[in-house]
Every structure is written in structure tokens, then in C-alpha cells.
Design an enzyme around this catalytic site. Sequence first.
Site, PDB file in Angstrom:
ATOM      1  N   TYR A 174      45.971  28.305  71.980  1.00  0.00           N
ATOM      2  CA  TYR A 174      46.595  29.386  71.148  1.00  0.00           C
ATOM      3  C   TYR A 174      47.870  29.407  71.642  1.00  0.00           C
ATOM      4  CZ  TYR A 174      47.320  34.041  69.625  1.00  0.00           C
ATOM      5  OH  TYR A 174      47.874  35.038  68.960  1.00  0.00           O
ATOM      6  N   TRP A 195      52.094  30.818  69.556  1.00  0.00           N
ATOM      7  CA  TRP A 195      52.842  31.199  68.043  1.00  0.00           C
ATOM      8  C   TRP A 195      53.713  29.752  67.860  1.00  0.00           C
ATOM      9  CZ3 TRP A 195      55.036  35.177  64.917  1.00  0.00           C
ATOM     10  CH2 TRP A 195      54.040  36.276  64.768  1.00  0.00           C
TER      11      TRP A 195
HETATM   12  N1  LIG Z   1      49.472  42.327  78.413  1.00  0.00           N
HETATM   13  C1  LIG Z   1      49.512  42.009  77.088  1.00  0.00           C
HETATM   14  N2  LIG Z   1      49.682  40.422  76.948  1.00  0.00           N
HETATM   15  C2  LIG Z   1      49.677  40.198  75.732  1.00  0.00           C
HETATM   16  C3  LIG Z   1      49.880  40.946  74.293  1.00  0.00           C
HETATM   17  C4  LIG Z   1      50.046  42.312  74.871  1.00  0.00           C
HETATM   18  O1  LIG Z   1      50.191  43.203  73.966  1.00  0.00           O
HETATM   19  N3  LIG Z   1      49.856  42.561  76.335  1.00  0.00           N
HETATM   20  N4  LIG Z   1      50.231  40.720  73.228  1.00  0.00           N
HETATM   21  C5  LIG Z   1      49.487  39.251  72.906  1.00  0.00           C
HETATM   22  C6  LIG Z   1      49.691  38.707  71.676  1.00  0.00           C
HETATM   23  S1  LIG Z   1      49.756  39.734  70.196  1.00  0.00           S
HETATM   24  C7  LIG Z   1      50.324  37.537  71.379  1.00  0.00           C
HETATM   25  S2  LIG Z   1      50.489  36.810  69.834  1.00  0.00           S
HETATM   26  C8  LIG Z   1      50.332  36.469  72.610  1.00  0.00           C
HETATM   27  C9  LIG Z   1      51.412  35.514  72.384  1.00  0.00           C
HETATM   28  O2  LIG Z   1      51.244  34.444  73.293  1.00  0.00           O
HETATM   29  P1  LIG Z   1      52.006  33.056  72.672  1.00  0.00           P
HETATM   30  O3  LIG Z   1      51.983  32.893  71.378  1.00  0.00           O
HETATM   31  O4  LIG Z   1      51.374  31.980  73.725  1.00  0.00           O
HETATM   32  O5  LIG Z   1      53.515  33.366  73.440  1.00  0.00           O
HETATM   33  P2  LIG Z   1      54.732  32.499  72.952  1.00  0.00           P
HETATM   34  O6  LIG Z   1      55.971  32.874  73.889  1.00  0.00           O
HETATM   35  O7  LIG Z   1      55.259  32.680  71.551  1.00  0.00           O
HETATM   36  O8  LIG Z   1      54.480  31.138  73.549  1.00  0.00           O
HETATM   37  C10 LIG Z   1      54.640  30.111  72.445  1.00  0.00           C
HETATM   38  C11 LIG Z   1      54.971  28.921  73.442  1.00  0.00           C
HETATM   39  O9  LIG Z   1      55.038  27.759  72.552  1.00  0.00           O
HETATM   40  C12 LIG Z   1      56.383  26.837  72.967  1.00  0.00           C
HETATM   41  N5  LIG Z   1      56.702  26.187  71.706  1.00  0.00           N
HETATM   42  C13 LIG Z   1      57.539  26.668  70.608  1.00  0.00           C
HETATM   43  N6  LIG Z   1      57.450  25.774  69.791  1.00  0.00           N
HETATM   44  C14 LIG Z   1      56.891  24.779  70.199  1.00  0.00           C
HETATM   45  C15 LIG Z   1      56.677  23.266  69.496  1.00  0.00           C
HETATM   46  O10 LIG Z   1      57.247  23.111  68.349  1.00  0.00           O
HETATM   47  N7  LIG Z   1      56.002  22.463  70.317  1.00  0.00           N
HETATM   48  C16 LIG Z   1      55.425  22.951  71.386  1.00  0.00           C
HETATM   49  N8  LIG Z   1      54.524  22.003  71.821  1.00  0.00           N
HETATM   50  N9  LIG Z   1      55.514  23.991  72.145  1.00  0.00           N
HETATM   51  C17 LIG Z   1      56.295  25.111  71.356  1.00  0.00           C
HETATM   52  C18 LIG Z   1      57.394  27.923  73.076  1.00  0.00           C
HETATM   53  O11 LIG Z   1      58.352  27.204  74.320  1.00  0.00           O
HETATM   54  C19 LIG Z   1      56.538  29.009  73.947  1.00  0.00           C
HETATM   55  O12 LIG Z   1      56.269  28.744  75.408  1.00  0.00           O
HETATM   56  O13 LIG Z   1      50.476  37.414  73.775  1.00  0.00           O
HETATM   57  C20 LIG Z   1      49.634  38.204  73.893  1.00  0.00           C
HETATM   58  N10 LIG Z   1      49.481  38.696  75.257  1.00  0.00           N
HETATM   59  N1  LIG Z   2      60.477  41.746  68.901  1.00  0.00           N
HETATM   60  C1  LIG Z   2      59.285  41.364  68.692  1.00  0.00           C
HETATM   61  N2  LIG Z   2      58.318  41.636  67.688  1.00  0.00           N
HETATM   62  C2  LIG Z   2      56.955  41.113  67.576  1.00  0.00           C
HETATM   63  C3  LIG Z   2      56.426  40.423  68.619  1.00  0.00           C
HETATM   64  C4  LIG Z   2      57.330  40.063  69.820  1.00  0.00           C
HETATM   65  O1  LIG Z   2      56.792  39.657  70.932  1.00  0.00           O
HETATM   66  N3  LIG Z   2      58.656  40.488  69.801  1.00  0.00           N
HETATM   67  N4  LIG Z   2      55.079  40.043  68.532  1.00  0.00           N
HETATM   68  C5  LIG Z   2      54.629  39.987  67.191  1.00  0.00           C
HETATM   69  C6  LIG Z   2      53.128  39.881  67.358  1.00  0.00           C
HETATM   70  S1  LIG Z   2      52.393  38.439  67.836  1.00  0.00           S
HETATM   71  C7  LIG Z   2      52.471  40.946  67.238  1.00  0.00           C
HETATM   72  S2  LIG Z   2      50.553  40.662  67.001  1.00  0.00           S
HETATM   73  C8  LIG Z   2      52.839  42.124  66.903  1.00  0.00           C
HETATM   74  C9  LIG Z   2      52.195  43.272  67.743  1.00  0.00           C
HETATM   75  O2  LIG Z   2      52.049  44.569  67.151  1.00  0.00           O
HETATM   76  P1  LIG Z   2      51.597  45.939  68.113  1.00  0.00           P
HETATM   77  O3  LIG Z   2      50.604  45.232  68.854  1.00  0.00           O
HETATM   78  O4  LIG Z   2      51.369  47.127  67.268  1.00  0.00           O
HETATM   79  O5  LIG Z   2      53.044  45.796  68.940  1.00  0.00           O
HETATM   80  P2  LIG Z   2      53.052  46.536  70.394  1.00  0.00           P
HETATM   81  O6  LIG Z   2      54.648  46.540  70.540  1.00  0.00           O
HETATM   82  O7  LIG Z   2      52.276  45.771  71.529  1.00  0.00           O
HETATM   83  O8  LIG Z   2      52.515  47.798  70.452  1.00  0.00           O
HETATM   84  C10 LIG Z   2      53.268  48.786  69.448  1.00  0.00           C
HETATM   85  C11 LIG Z   2      53.166  50.387  70.057  1.00  0.00           C
HETATM   86  O9  LIG Z   2      51.936  50.784  70.495  1.00  0.00           O
HETATM   87  C12 LIG Z   2      52.053  51.982  71.415  1.00  0.00           C
HETATM   88  N5  LIG Z   2      50.631  52.054  71.832  1.00  0.00           N
HETATM   89  C13 LIG Z   2      50.069  51.321  72.878  1.00  0.00           C
HETATM   90  N6  LIG Z   2      48.567  51.984  73.390  1.00  0.00           N
HETATM   91  C14 LIG Z   2      48.561  52.845  72.311  1.00  0.00           C
HETATM   92  C15 LIG Z   2      47.502  53.720  72.101  1.00  0.00           C
HETATM   93  O10 LIG Z   2      46.459  53.738  72.833  1.00  0.00           O
HETATM   94  N7  LIG Z   2      47.713  54.623  70.998  1.00  0.00           N
HETATM   95  C16 LIG Z   2      48.536  54.652  70.501  1.00  0.00           C
HETATM   96  N8  LIG Z   2      48.834  55.377  69.236  1.00  0.00           N
HETATM   97  N9  LIG Z   2      49.935  53.682  70.684  1.00  0.00           N
HETATM   98  C17 LIG Z   2      49.772  52.955  71.583  1.00  0.00           C
HETATM   99  C18 LIG Z   2      52.881  51.692  72.247  1.00  0.00           C
HETATM  100  O11 LIG Z   2      53.649  52.584  72.673  1.00  0.00           O
HETATM  101  C19 LIG Z   2      53.658  50.289  71.608  1.00  0.00           C
HETATM  102  O12 LIG Z   2      54.954  50.402  71.639  1.00  0.00           O
HETATM  103  O13 LIG Z   2      54.141  42.571  67.164  1.00  0.00           O
HETATM  104  C20 LIG Z   2      55.183  41.337  66.414  1.00  0.00           C
HETATM  105  N10 LIG Z   2      56.380  41.509  66.556  1.00  0.00           N
HETATM  106 MO   LIG Z   3      50.191  38.754  68.290  1.00  0.00          MO
END
Ligand SMILES: Nc1nc2c(c(=O)[nH]1)N[C@H]1C(S)=C(S)[C@@H](COP(=O)(O)OP(=O)(O)OC[C@H]3O[C@@H](n4cnc5c(=O)[nH]c(N)nc54)[C@H](O)[C@@H]3O)O[C@H]1N2
Ligand SMILES: Nc1nc2c(c(=O)[nH]1)N[C@H]1C(S)=C(S)[C@@H](COP(=O)(O)OP(=O)(O)OC[C@H]3O[C@@H](n4cnc5c(=O)[nH]c(N)nc54)[C@H](O)[C@@H]3O)O[C@H]1N2
Ligand SMILES: [Mo]
Length: 761
Positions: A109, A111
Amino acid sequence: MSKGRTLHSTHWGAFRGRFENGQLIMAPHTRDPDPSPLLENLKALRHRARVTRPMARKGWLQNGPGPDRRRGSDEFVPLSWDQALDLVAREVGRVAHEHGPQAVYGGSYGWASAGRFHHALSQVHRFLNVAIGGYVRSVNNYSAGAAQVVIPHVLGNFEQCTRKNVTWEQVAEHSEVVLAFGGLALKNSQVGQGGVSQHIERGCIRRAAERGCAFVGIGPQRSDMPEEARARWIAVRPGTDTALMLGMAHTLVAAGLHDQAFVNRHCTGWPEFQAYLLGLEDGIAKSAVWAADICDVPATTITELARSVMGKRCLVTVAHALQRAENGEQPVWMGAVLAALLGQYGLPGGGYNYALGTLAHYGRRTNKVSVGALPQGRNGVSAYIPVARIADMLLNPGQPFPYNGQTLAYPHIRLAYWAGGNPFHHHQDLARLTRAFATLDTFVVHESAWTATARHADLILPCTMSVEREDIGASGTDPLVVAMHRLAEPHGLARDDHDIFADLADRLGQRQPFTEGRSVRDWLAALYAPVIAGLDALGLPAPTFDEFWEQGELTLPQHADEGGVFSAFRRDPDRFPLATPSGKIHLASAAIASFGYASCPGIPAWIPPTEGPSAEYPLWLVANQPATRLHSQLDFGPYSQDAKRHGLEVCTISPAAAQARGIAEGDVVRLFNERGSCLASAQISPDIRADTLRLPTGAWYAPSIDGRGLPMCIHGNPNILTRDFGTSPLAQACTGQLSRVELERYDHPVPPHRAFDPPGP
Ligand SMILES: Nc1nc2c(c(=O)[nH]1)N[C@H]1C(S)=C(S)[C@@H](COP(=O)(O)OP(=O)(O)OC[C@H]3O[C@@H](n4cnc5c(=O)[nH]c(N)nc54)[C@H](O)[C@@H]3O)O[C@H]1N2
Ligand SMILES: Nc1nc2c(c(=O)[nH]1)N[C@H]1C(S)=C(S)[C@@H](COP(=O)(O)OP(=O)(O)OC[C@H]3O[C@@H](n4cnc5c(=O)[nH]c(N)nc54)[C@H](O)[C@@H]3O)O[C@H]1N2
Ligand SMILES: [Mo]
């Protein structure tokens, strides 16, 4: 050099760039009205954190494959590419031969990077399918794992409810009220997988507000709403939105204000839902007064808010964040039900758009023509896990577990293969994850940089960043197709994932099926071919691949904004049913009820979490998305680095929380709970609830041990604190957003962290 040859694309925007004298000189694409500052981070492409050559973990080389607790703290030995490829091919072959492909986890998994061809997950899946006949896969994602499972039961197709629903143009022109649960943070909508060439959210929100649309930001932080929205802030207690929505619903239903005609014609399950709402069976009316205590929002505010939106063109949004928590299925479902009572589904700028504003894909029109995807081949293994159950799987081979009405069993994994993701960023309870990865025979990782995942590998193969290779950038909701030109040479000995897999496939006797005899350019032309066919079919001029490549970009035609499935469903629910069991919106679900899960009953319900703030750990930790990078990517980049203090990630607390603990602005603090601790720098802000602390995700894990002997991250990775626990048996999704913690001032010198230093031999 032609101008077209300077174009490139990332998940957060398109740009023109040149790499000169070791510097990346870049300018955002001129069509972007609000370019993302995340582009800056790419300038660190020659950082010391890059992986420059293939390496193997010393203990693995010495002892051979097998469970090993040293994974993550061992030394590394440099290898030549031939040595490394021989070792990886032999080990993948051995595991497949001895245990079958069902012993290989290829969920991988993450991005990765923009670009349709070098999409690392597609490459690793294709490789494992072609070379060994398949792999154990993962389903759903960390972003929306609970919503992806509950929405098809109650509201229909996930894409139709998220991506193909209300557009930002409709919000700008038609919405009168937007109830944004979890906000509409512009920091989040700057990012969209595959690329985004125009950041339109800020402009549309501004237009709506100037027209008089009332935005209500509901969540623990005021900053989740853009300033342009001029929003009212309802500072709900984290994790309690379902109760707040129920309190609003009760206000409307008790006063007979809700849209009963819409409910009768477009919904099913009204008697069951109404019985729960009014407390006909449990004796508890889910009234505003009942909700007020749970949510810490005054009952008068709840009733007034409910009454004020009735009869208006009202849009309800629920951010992904709300469902990344225990019982995260409930607020997604209850948001849909609240919107049904308001009766605005299918009207321009009204109804329910789950997750609008969380990603740049949402709220846009869709393309009429699309770029192809790399075929992944056939996976001969049927076993899978919900993606966030990775550690459970590795620690409990053979154990049964419930998921969405089924009982599945965890397969016994010997080898994990990762390309394009960072589990030591994305997963919860990192100390437990370390124990889980220790059970493997072998862990193979392709990475461009020494992430904590790379450090836990046995075999690490250095790969290029997207700016070091050619690709096509495209997504289904952005009209710009970008010819992603190579702007810089590969760093060190880094190679493209595709070339690495081609050489591995060769060693396993499968080069031809993997590459189909095509060069990278041949593949790009093949992925572009559907664009030519699609434009031809529409009678539009279609540039050849060579013309497109030279030009650097192509703008695709888009569908008109016709309101998605809800517009037709509103007009005629019998002719245009939703993709739910009944074709209608489910206020109750017989299917979900039949699964018998106490924490996910057959109606959207308030269920208190089993772990919340306590006397010892009285605060809610919100571990949200970082504003300064995408997840953990390029944490070493200048935009991410400039926001740190003392080299630490910044955590935000209220003045009251700071004062109670003697913490001043900029102090180093230690966050801790029963799982571990981490260091951060304190920022004091009145725009966060007093019982809430925010520490964004993405600081690279720098492991240490705290005074209690528990694991500690000395750089500020919140996932050392989060709980590894599924949302409910329905979706088994990630709950990383909310955890309980305490914090204290840290009066010791900050230990230097080595997260960005390559591990020594
Ligand atoms: N506590 C907590 N944890 C969370 C979340 C949260 O809200 N709270 N949010 C979750 C969410 S929504 C998401 S989507 C995940 C994100 O989790 P990830 O998608 O695993 O996070 P990234 O840092 O985007 O990791 C992508 C990795 O791929 C590598 N990469 C980039 N391009 C390439 C390529 O072309 N080839 C290879 N081999 N590698 C490459 C980058 O260097 C990077 O290390 O985290 C989740 N984790
Ligand atoms: N700059 C930047 N943008 C991103 C990403 C990133 O890594 N960096 N990741 C992308 C990805 S993969 C995803 S999935 C999306 C994620 O999108 P989200 O999951 O919506 O993003 P977050 O910033 O984790 O959370 C948004 C807000 O929800 C609020 N929140 C937390 N818990 C609660 C709750 O119980 N109730 C309410 N009402 N609010 C709450 C927090 O204040 C938080 O700032 O963002 C995307 N956009
Ligand atoms: Mo995500």
C-alpha cells in the site's frame, strides 16, 4: 530544448522545471490559479537521505532468510546490482516454490508518485503475477477504508458519492449552507493522486461565501476551514459527530420539520431509524440535550443549527478523517441520513458529498476520454486482507477474523515486497509493526530514500524519483494530461522500478511476459493510445504520441456538470435507483443488521469508543494530514523542514492545555500514552479544543526508548502513539486519526535524530 520538454507532474500539481548545477529550478503550471507550496519539497532531490545503491541487511546476509528482531536496527552491506538482483530473484523464487505465492504479501500500500506507467504498485503487482503467479493482496485504503465498505450498503457506489457528485462550481453558485464535518481544509485538497493541474477549491469557496453561502466548520480545529469560507466554528468533541448529527436529526423529526416526502419516496428503513432516534426501544431519545453532553456542544446550538438549515439548499460533507477512527462507519452513514432528512439530494449544490474537500479529485467534472493503465495480469491467490490489518496478519497467521459479514483467515506470510509505500509512516502502533515485520523470512523494499520502511528491509533496491524518468501524468477528474519529461539523471545507482522488475523477471524466466518486449517509450505510447481512440470517437483532433510528447501536454474534453447519480435518482428513483440493495438510501440496513456486529448495528448509531481519554491520558490526539508535505514524502524537503522547530514536528495545543502543564510556545514536549511516546515542539493556538492536541503525520520515524522503557520517536511521528485497531468488524479499517495521550514539557536536551542519515555499514 522545446518548452514542452520541461513539463512534469506530481500528486500536488504540474510544473515546468530544469535541473542545472545541482539545482531544480521550477515554476508552477501557469493554468493553476492556486499552486501548491508542496512543490518546493522536490528541490531536495539530491538529499543525503536518498538511497544511492542496492544494499542487504547484514544479519540477513549472514544467517539467511528467517524471523529476526534486528530488522530495523541492523547494519547494511553494499551490493552490486547483479548481486542484489540475484539475491532477490532467488529468494522470491524460493518462497514461491516452498510455500506458494500465498506466502508472499504484495499489498504494497502507498501513494508512490504521479505517472501512469511507473506507478510502483501496478509494477510490483504485475511483477508478482507474472513471475510467481500472484500474491496476497490488500483491499480498500487507509484514506477511506470504513466508508468504502459502508457506503455500498447504504448509499451506493463509492465513486458516485465522492468523485462524481456535487462540484465546486455548484457550491460556488448554488449552496446556501455547507455543513462541513471535519472541515474543508485547503491543505488537503491541494493533493490528488495522479495529479491536479488547477487548484480551484479556494476560489470556489470564496465565491460561495461572497454570494452569502454560510459555511459551518464542525470539528476540533477552527483551521480546518479556509479563511475564505468565513465559517462559523462548531468545536465538536473528537469522535462524537454521529451523536451531534443524531441530535440535529431528532430536533427536525420531533418538530416534524424534516422532509418526510423525500424520506418516503427515496429512502428505506424509516421505521427502524425513527424508533432508534426517538428511543422507542431503548428509552433514550437521541435529542439535542442527549447529544450535548456527548459532543460538548450546547443543546441550544444543536437545535438552532438544525432549524437554521432546514429548507435551505444545504450540502453535508464528512471528511475522511471522521471515519479513520473507532466506529468510523457511523458518521459516514449518519451524514447520509441527516442529508436525507434535509431532502436536498440531487439539487445543485445540495445533498451529501462524502469527503468533498479532502482530496483534489473531488468536486470536479470527469473526463470524457482517459489514459490507459498498466495491465497487472492475473493474481492466482484469492487470500486478501483489509489493508490496515497488516500487523494482525503477520502476528496471527491462520487466525480467523470477521470482515463485512464474512469470516476470513490471515494467511501465513514469509516474504513481503513493498514498492511505493511507507508502512512505517502509514500504519499505527509502530512498535507493534516492528514486531510484526520481525516475523518475516524476508522483506524486500524498493525506495528512493531511507525511510523507516527502507531501514526495516532485508534487501533494499534504490529507485528513481519521478523527475528522473519519463511518464504520463493523468487522472480521471483533471483535464490536463502531462508528458512527464525526465528533468534529472537518476541519483546514484537508482533505477526505475520497471527496469528492476524486468531484470528480476528475467532471472525468473519471465522477462518477455513482463515487458512484452516494449521499451518505456513503447509503453507510454500504448497508454496514450486510448486517448487517440477516444478523441477520434468524439470527432475531435487527436495529436499523435510524438506530437503530444513534444508539446508536453494535452487538455481533454470533460463531461457537463449534470449532477451525478443523485440528480437522476431525485427525479425518478424507480428508473434511476442507487447501487444499494433496495435502490434507495438506507436509513437502516438489513444486511448490516444480519452480520450481528455490536459495534456496527443495522442503523447508524452512536457507539462510544472502547478507548478514549482517561485520567492518565486525558487528551485526544488528532494525528491528521500534514500541511507541509504529502504524508512522509520528502520530509527532508525545504518546505517540510522550514516548518519544524528544533528539528521536531510541531504539535498544536490550546492555551488552557498549555497553561495547565506549564508549557510555553516553542517548548519541546513529550507526548505519551501506554504504547509509547514522541517528542515535538509545542505551538499554542486558541483555534483548537482544550481537550485536543494535533500532531500531523509524516515526520520520519526515529526510534529510541523512553524513561519507561517504551518505544519513543525523537522526531515526532504520532504513529508510535496510535492504536492498531480496526474501525469495526464491518470494515476493519485504519483508526489512526484519534488516540488518547498526555503531554509534558521535556526539560532535557533534544537528542539528535538520524532519520535522514543513511544507515552505516
Ligand atoms: N495516524 C495516522 N496515520 C495515517 C493517517 C492518519 O490520518 N493518521 N492517514 C493515512 C492515510 S489517509 C494514508 S493515504 C497513508 C499514506 O501512507 P503512504 O502512502 O505509505 O505514505 P507516503 O509517504 O506517500 O509513502 C509513499 C512512499 O513511496 C515512495 N515512492 C514514491 N514514488 C515511488 C516510486 O516511484 N517507486 C517506489 N518504489 N517508491 C516510491 C516514497 O518515497 C514514500 O516513501 O497514511 C495513513 N496513516
Ligand atoms: N497537504 C496534504 N494534503 C493531503 C494529504 C497529505 O498528506 N498532505 N493526504 C491526502 C490523503 S491521502 C487523504 S486520505 C486526505 C485525508 O483527508 P482527511 O482525512 O479529511 O484529512 P485530515 O487532515 O487527516 O483530517 C481533517 C480534519 O479532520 C478533523 N477531525 C479529526 N477527527 C475529527 C472528528 O472526530 N470529528 C470532526 N468533526 N473532525 C475531526 C481534524 O481537525 C483534521 O484536521 O488528505 C489528502 N490531502
Ligand atoms: Mo489517504
